[in-house]
Design a protein around this motif. Structure first.
Motif, PDB file in Angstrom:
ATOM      1  N   GLN A   9       0.492  -1.184  -0.161  1.00 17.83           N
ATOM      2  CA  GLN A   9       0.225  -0.530  -0.459  1.00 17.83           C
ATOM      3  C   GLN A   9       1.263   0.938  -0.639  1.00 17.83           C
ATOM      4  O   GLN A   9       2.261   1.224   0.284  1.00 17.83           O
ATOM      5  CB  GLN A   9      -0.785   0.113   1.061  1.00 17.83           C
ATOM      6  CG  GLN A   9      -2.418  -1.134   1.274  1.00 17.83           C
ATOM      7  CD  GLN A   9      -2.742  -0.648   2.713  1.00 17.83           C
ATOM      8  OE1 GLN A   9      -2.583   0.262   3.098  1.00 17.83           O
ATOM      9  NE2 GLN A   9      -3.442  -2.012   2.677  1.00 17.83           N
ATOM     10  N   GLY A  10       0.400   2.467   0.036  1.00 16.46           N
ATOM     11  CA  GLY A  10       0.987   3.945  -0.371  1.00 16.46           C
ATOM     12  C   GLY A  10       1.799   4.234  -1.785  1.00 16.46           C
ATOM     13  O   GLY A  10       1.232   3.244  -2.603  1.00 16.46           O
ATOM     14  N   THR A  11       2.244   5.250  -1.847  1.00 15.67           N
ATOM     15  CA  THR A  11       2.362   6.186  -3.061  1.00 15.67           C
ATOM     16  C   THR A  11       3.693   5.991  -2.935  1.00 15.67           C
ATOM     17  O   THR A  11       4.795   6.898  -1.445  1.00 15.67           O
ATOM     18  CB  THR A  11       1.838   6.967  -3.663  1.00 15.67           C
ATOM     19  OG1 THR A  11       0.243   6.567  -3.176  1.00 15.67           O
ATOM     20  CG2 THR A  11       1.782   7.789  -4.613  1.00 15.67           C
ATOM     21  N   ASP A  59       2.808   2.440  -9.458  1.00 13.55           N
ATOM     22  CA  ASP A  59       2.329   1.293 -10.063  1.00 13.55           C
ATOM     23  C   ASP A  59       2.886   0.391 -11.463  1.00 13.55           C
ATOM     24  O   ASP A  59       2.806   0.324 -12.715  1.00 13.55           O
ATOM     25  CB  ASP A  59       0.731   1.309 -10.871  1.00 13.55           C
ATOM     26  CG  ASP A  59       0.236   1.328  -9.361  1.00 13.55           C
ATOM     27  OD1 ASP A  59       0.291   0.440  -8.899  1.00 13.55           O
ATOM     28  OD2 ASP A  59      -0.931   2.859  -9.057  1.00 13.55           O
ATOM     29  N   LEU A  60       4.918   1.076 -11.888  1.00 12.43           N
ATOM     30  CA  LEU A  60       5.035   0.767 -13.056  1.00 12.43           C
ATOM     31  C   LEU A  60       5.143  -1.083 -13.262  1.00 12.43           C
ATOM     32  O   LEU A  60       5.478  -1.038 -12.101  1.00 12.43           O
ATOM     33  CB  LEU A  60       6.384   1.339 -12.744  1.00 12.43           C
ATOM     34  CG  LEU A  60       5.973   3.156 -12.872  1.00 12.43           C
ATOM     35  CD1 LEU A  60       8.335   3.429 -12.563  1.00 12.43           C
ATOM     36  CD2 LEU A  60       5.763   3.614 -14.993  1.00 12.43           C
ATOM     37  N   ALA A 108      13.051  -1.476 -14.223  1.00 13.58           N
ATOM     38  CA  ALA A 108      14.684  -1.437 -14.055  1.00 13.58           C
ATOM     39  C   ALA A 108      15.073  -0.243 -14.865  1.00 13.58           C
ATOM     40  O   ALA A 108      16.000   0.420 -15.043  1.00 13.58           O
ATOM     41  CB  ALA A 108      14.376  -2.122 -15.681  1.00 13.58           C
ATOM     42  N   VAL A 109      13.642   0.364 -15.647  1.00 16.40           N
ATOM     43  CA  VAL A 109      14.450   1.932 -16.329  1.00 16.40           C
ATOM     44  C   VAL A 109      14.877   3.042 -15.720  1.00 16.40           C
ATOM     45  O   VAL A 109      15.870   3.834 -15.925  1.00 16.40           O
ATOM     46  CB  VAL A 109      13.444   2.084 -17.752  1.00 16.40           C
ATOM     47  CG1 VAL A 109      14.036   3.936 -17.341  1.00 16.40           C
ATOM     48  CG2 VAL A 109      13.355   1.130 -18.532  1.00 16.40           C
ATOM     49  N   MET A 110      13.647   3.429 -14.977  1.00 14.68           N
ATOM     50  CA  MET A 110      14.178   3.833 -13.708  1.00 14.68           C
ATOM     51  C   MET A 110      14.787   3.904 -12.458  1.00 14.68           C
ATOM     52  O   MET A 110      16.097   4.640 -11.859  1.00 14.68           O
ATOM     53  CB  MET A 110      12.753   3.965 -13.059  1.00 14.68           C
ATOM     54  CG  MET A 110      11.347   4.632 -13.168  1.00 14.68           C
ATOM     55  SD  MET A 110      11.742   6.180 -13.303  1.00 14.68           S
ATOM     56  CE  MET A 110      11.545   7.360 -11.986  1.00 14.68           C
ATOM     57  N   ARG A 111      14.889   1.922 -11.936  1.00 15.14           N
ATOM     58  CA  ARG A 111      16.245   2.183 -11.382  1.00 15.14           C
ATOM     59  C   ARG A 111      17.603   2.453 -11.855  1.00 15.14           C
ATOM     60  O   ARG A 111      18.993   3.043 -11.801  1.00 15.14           O
ATOM     61  CB  ARG A 111      16.260   0.259 -11.548  1.00 15.14           C
ATOM     62  CG  ARG A 111      15.842  -0.060 -10.110  1.00 15.14           C
ATOM     63  CD  ARG A 111      16.443  -1.212  -9.986  1.00 15.14           C
ATOM     64  NE  ARG A 111      16.180  -2.652 -10.832  1.00 15.14           N
ATOM     65  CZ  ARG A 111      15.079  -3.452 -11.223  1.00 15.14           C
ATOM     66  NH1 ARG A 111      14.224  -2.994 -10.011  1.00 15.14           N
ATOM     67  NH2 ARG A 111      14.790  -3.905 -11.594  1.00 15.14           N
ATOM     68  N   ARG A 112      17.463   1.958 -13.180  1.00 15.72           N
ATOM     69  CA  ARG A 112      19.472   1.909 -14.316  1.00 15.72           C
ATOM     70  C   ARG A 112      19.367   3.665 -14.999  1.00 15.72           C
ATOM     71  O   ARG A 112      20.967   4.521 -13.671  1.00 15.72           O
ATOM     72  CB  ARG A 112      18.387   1.862 -15.591  1.00 15.72           C
ATOM     73  CG  ARG A 112      20.134   1.566 -15.969  1.00 15.72           C
ATOM     74  CD  ARG A 112      19.221   1.038 -17.818  1.00 15.72           C
ATOM     75  NE  ARG A 112      19.617  -0.014 -18.165  1.00 15.72           N
ATOM     76  CZ  ARG A 112      18.305  -0.673 -18.956  1.00 15.72           C
ATOM     77  NH1 ARG A 112      17.912   0.499 -19.982  1.00 15.72           N
ATOM     78  NH2 ARG A 112      17.981  -1.281 -19.432  1.00 15.72           N
TER      79      ARG A 112
END
Lengths: 229, 399
Positions: free
Chosen positions: A59-61, A71-72, A78-82
């Motif tokens: 839960q949560g944002t 909700d990605l 993976a793209v955001m991590r990279r």
């Protein structure tokens, strides 16, 4: 930069629900140096994994650099991590068959960066951690401190906005640990947000902001410099 | 991640464990080598047998007495079979499409010259035999085109018979006894060798009518018809059938064309080749299990690496490609090595066993490599899917 609102992470163990994080709200600004401490099972690593997009809250944002990443899908995460996050692990996690240089180049390789651009980024990262002369060495030819510095070079080679360090000195002697913390603090001084999970009060006390977790909740959120000011 | 980096990364992962890679490659190589070698041998035998069968040309049909069919009730007097006769052969020769016909009777008898005796195959044929079956004479002449019903007692000896009975002199003009009857040797056949195990040189040729008498036979065993190559085999069969039916009052004979014989042979040989390919396929199946085991073990050891790659932002499908590529490298190189071993083995067999027919078929070789790559892909995909579903947190938690 990092905005967690009412984050809950629940695991089911042996048919029973266990809350690793419960209704945690937290905001971390760009360039902050934050230590996360707490007893075992307090939710430190879970918090770091959620911030690092390796785990999802029940839960949560979670808003990272202005993007709601809650909700990605797996590829989006993976793209955001990279793009945004560099990891430093307690056990370095360097690939044994690759040289220090090749280990550092891995994130660039995964991102499709190649040629001169890749080489320049690797050179810069290795120079930043003082390992330029060890670039051709494989992990088993490096000391523990050097391995962790290679891991830090790998974490910063993509110029992330955040470094997440999980017990970065936990597997090092005091001298090497101090060297590693100095390198991380140098990165923070250059503007990278630094989050360090540690059991070591001495390491934790170096951060400008100290979070203490207990039973899956933030028990303390201190900013000693601000208090003194 | 570009193709070059992906390939280099996977290749590096493969060569890091040379013994493991070697064993996996060896398993595939053995399977592929088995397929290549066995199919080369199978195809070699197939080509050899087909060549032996078709060396007499394809414009020959054989007529044999009796009808190969199943009746519901006994046919009684209407079911009797009239023997094939020399007259039938002569009548067939007069058909426009027929170039020549050879009435054939075969049996075994003693051939004697002086104190030497050899039991051998006696073929009763006519003068057309030599040309019909494209055979060559070494010395003298073949049976002449004389009276087919009252032929002179002339004989042509096969090369072996001639050598055995006349080891140190020419047999031409000499009198020999065939089945107790006196014949004059007028020719010796050129060396022919064996055809499907039948020694073509251990034969003597006498006129058909003499052979009928010698073996006390009423009818011929076969009439071989050489027809004009410009005519279709179907039209010749129709002409022959019409003529013989008119002469015999019923279709009491069986016609076999060269195409039919080759077709039957071809299906037998196809089965043979499929069998040997199947045996090789079993080897490949064993190899598949081997590579699957190897990949599963190898990937289980590298869970932390995959966890790290996830943390560094690899997509699951990128990881799938990396792992499947590793498997394809192993299987593909095993396939190539297997092909080289298979070809080497086939060449070696053909050198060690003189005359052994070996035929390397590129379609089987290509198929073996394709199967190897398919095995590699399948063996890689299952562990790769498992790897891509790993929980990076779990894998990175410990040293």
């Amino acid at each position: 930069m990092i905005s967690l609102s009412n984050i809950t992470r629940e695991f089911v163990v042996g048919g029973q629900s266990v809350f690793a994080l419960h209704d945690v709200s937290l905001s971390i600004d760009s360039g902050e140096y934050v230590s996360i401490m707490g007893p075992s099972g307090s939710g430190k690593s879970t918090l770091l994994n959620i911030i690092g997009l390796l785990d999802r809250p029940n839960q949560g944002t979670y808003v990272l650099s202005g993007h709601n990443v809650t909700d990605l899908d797996a590829d989006g995460l993976a793209v955001m991590r990279r793009r945004h996050i560099g990891f430093v692990f307690q056990f370095f996690h360097l690939i044994p068959r690759l040289t220090a240089e090749e280990n550092v180049a891995l994130p660039l390789m995964l991102a499709g960066v190649h040629g001169k651009e890749r080489q320049e980024a690797v050179d810069k990262a290795l120079a930043a951690v003082g390992l330029s002369d060890r670039r051709k060495h494989k992990p088993d030819e490096l000391s523990g401190g050097q391995r962790q510095r290679a891991a830090i070079a790998r974490a910063v080679v993509m110029a992330p906005s955040i470094i997440l360090a999980d017990e970065p000195t936990g597997n090092l002697d005091r001298k090497s640990g101090e060297d590693v913390i100095h390198v991380l603090e140098k990165m923070n001084a250059e503007g990278i947000t630094l989050l360090v999970v540690t059991h070591d009060p001495e390491i934790g006390s170096r951060a400008r902001r100290r979070l203490l977790l207990r039973d899956g909740a933030v028990a303390e959120d201190k900013r000693p410099d601000a208090l003194r000011a | 991640m570009n193709i070059r980096d992906t390939t280099a990364y996977s290749l590096r992962a493969v060569v890091t464990h040379p013994l493991r890679a070697f064993l996996t490659v060896a398993a595939i190589a053995v399977g592929v080598a088995a397929v290549v070698l066995l199919t080369a041998l199978g195809e070699g035998v197939r080509g050899y047998v087909t060549k032996e069968f078709s060396q007499f040309g394809t414009n020959i049909i054989a007529v044999n007495p009796g009808r190969l069919q199943t009746h519901g009730v006994p046919l009684g007097v209407f079911g009797t079979v009239r023997p094939l006769t020399i007259e039938d052969a002569l009548a067939l020769e007069r058909l426009p499409a027929v170039e020549s016909s050879v009435p054939v009777v075969q049996g075994n008898a003693d051939v004697e010259y002086g104190r030497r005796t050899r039991r051998t195959t006696i073929l009763g044929v006519n003068h057309a035999m030599l040309r019909a079956f494209t055979m060559d004479l070494a010395n003298g002449e073949f049976l002449p085109d004389g009276d087919p019903f009252q032929p002179r007692p002339l004989v042509v000896l096969g090369a072996t018979v001639a050598k055995e009975l006349f080891p140190d002199r020419s047999p031409l003009g000499e009198a020999v006894r065939v089945g107790g009857n006196r014949f004059i040797v007028i020719g010796v056949m050129a060396f022919k060798g064996t055809i499907l195990g039948f020694d073509m040189d251990d034969i003597v040729y006498i006129p058909t009518a003499r052979a009928l008498s010698l073996f006390n036979r009423e009818g011929l065993m076969e009439i071989d018809i050489v027809f004009n190559a410009t005519r279709s085999v179907e039209s010749v069969v129709k002409q022959v059938t019409t003529l013989l039916e008119a002469r015999h009052g019923a279709e009491d004979f069986t016609i076999t064309t060269q195409q039919q014989m080759l077709s039957v042979l071809d299906s037998v040989m196809n089965a043979l080749t499929a069998t040997v390919a199947g045996l090789g396929g079993i080897s490949l199946l064993v190899a598949a299990v081997g590579i699957l085991t190897m990949m599963t073990i190898a990937l289980a050891e590298r869970q932390k690496e995959f966890g790290l790659l996830f943390a560094l932002g690899i997509h699951r499908r990128q990881l799938l490609v990396l792992v499947v590529l590793e498997s394809l490298f192993l299987a593909g190189s095993g396939g190539v090595i297997g092909i080289l071993i298979g070809i080497g083995g086939a060449v070696l067999v053909s050198h060690l066993i003189e005359g052994f027919p070996v035929s390397l078929e590129w379609r089987y070789i290509a198929a073996a490599e394709m199967v190897a790559l398919f095995i590699g892909a399948v063996a890689g995909v299952l562990p790769a899917i498992r790897a891509s579903l790993l929980d990076p947190i779990e894998t990175l938690r410990t040293e």
